[in-house]
Design a protein around this motif. Sequence first.
Motif, short mmCIF file in Angstrom:
data_model
loop_
_atom_site.label_atom_id
_atom_site.label_comp_id
_atom_site.label_asym_id
_atom_site.label_seq_id
_atom_site.Cartn_x
_atom_site.Cartn_y
_atom_site.Cartn_z
N SER A 27 36.50 -46.08 16.75
CA SER A 27 36.03 -45.31 15.31
C SER A 27 35.70 -43.98 15.88
O SER A 27 35.82 -43.06 14.75
CB SER A 27 34.45 -45.93 14.99
OG SER A 27 33.73 -45.43 15.90
N THR A 49 36.70 -43.36 8.86
CA THR A 49 36.74 -44.07 10.15
C THR A 49 38.20 -44.76 9.85
O THR A 49 38.50 -45.29 8.68
CB THR A 49 35.76 -44.83 10.65
OG1 THR A 49 35.43 -45.69 9.31
CG2 THR A 49 34.50 -44.27 10.87
N ALA A 75 37.46 -50.35 11.62
CA ALA A 75 36.27 -49.62 11.99
C ALA A 75 35.73 -49.08 10.75
O ALA A 75 34.98 -47.78 10.87
CB ALA A 75 36.63 -48.52 13.02
N LYS A 129 30.78 -48.52 12.37
CA LYS A 129 31.11 -47.29 12.80
C LYS A 129 30.60 -46.48 13.92
O LYS A 129 31.30 -45.92 14.71
CB LYS A 129 30.91 -46.12 11.37
CG LYS A 129 31.64 -46.63 10.24
CD LYS A 129 31.14 -45.79 8.92
CE LYS A 129 32.09 -46.27 7.76
NZ LYS A 129 31.70 -45.35 6.68
N VAL A 144 29.51 -50.02 19.12
CA VAL A 144 30.53 -49.18 18.81
C VAL A 144 30.29 -48.11 19.51
O VAL A 144 29.73 -47.18 19.10
CB VAL A 144 30.59 -49.25 17.44
CG1 VAL A 144 32.04 -48.34 17.10
CG2 VAL A 144 30.76 -50.43 16.73
#
Length: 292
Positions: free
Chosen positions: A224, A239, A243, A247, A263
Amino acid sequence: MAKKLSRRSFLKQSAAFLLSLFGLAGGGYSYARFIEPKRLEITELDIAHELIPRAFHNKRIVQFSDTHLGFQYTLKQLEEHVQKIQSLRPDLIFFTGDLLDRPDNYELAEIRTVIATLEKLEAPLGKFAVYGNHDHGGYGTDLYASIMKKSGFQLLKNSSVELRHLQETIHLLGVDDASLGQPSLSQAKKSARAGQYLVLLSHAPDLAKDAAEAGIHLQLSGHSHGGQIQLPWYGALYTPPYAEIYKEGEYQVDGNTALTLYVNRGLGTTRLPFRFLSVPEITVFTLKSKQG
């Protein structure tokens, strides 16, 4: 009574206001183009679970992702970040994809330098990687596999490995990229045993719901870039596919197991050479056993 502005005063104040706006815009451009992409944030999290064995208590995982070498991210930055990763005393090192931005445009001499640099990374329990979409793009599939193997990383493509320490184990799985590959959680999980703590590496974070249904306990992803450009009180402007739900940062995802997803915002940039309110990141996870 309010003082009446003359035409000259009004024009002077308006000009000053406009110049200030242009100055802020120019400063913002310079920051997003030249400063924030060179910054680095080390995020540290504890991961506690009743299935983490006592032998893995306080073991440290260092995750880095999305270098996109060749776009804006340089070999010098990679060397600096490798040194930083080593200083974090990792027991395990995970790379979650997108090493080269355009594999078909990367020179052989540069590839040799990448390998020599990544070789310097050391972790007693191993170094592991998965494919990102850019690792498949530009005829890069075999090149990426070769680079990671020569660098001492084990590349997991719908496969898994049992990590053993002091006769106790956890299971590490890795799936192919969701955009340009063919991810298969069922294939990756084939050799996992009941009662093991399961860690998944997936470049794409939005596989998390499927991973939770498949019984995964911890998923680490990238892809992302945290959007690369964020606005205050709004978040990421854009994004990429896979993703769009998750995010950046930590999430709890319900399924057949309670999955923790993280992430990572990555280290490089792609498409646009900017970062704003999305500082490059290396993540450190410390495993915590609840087994006494």
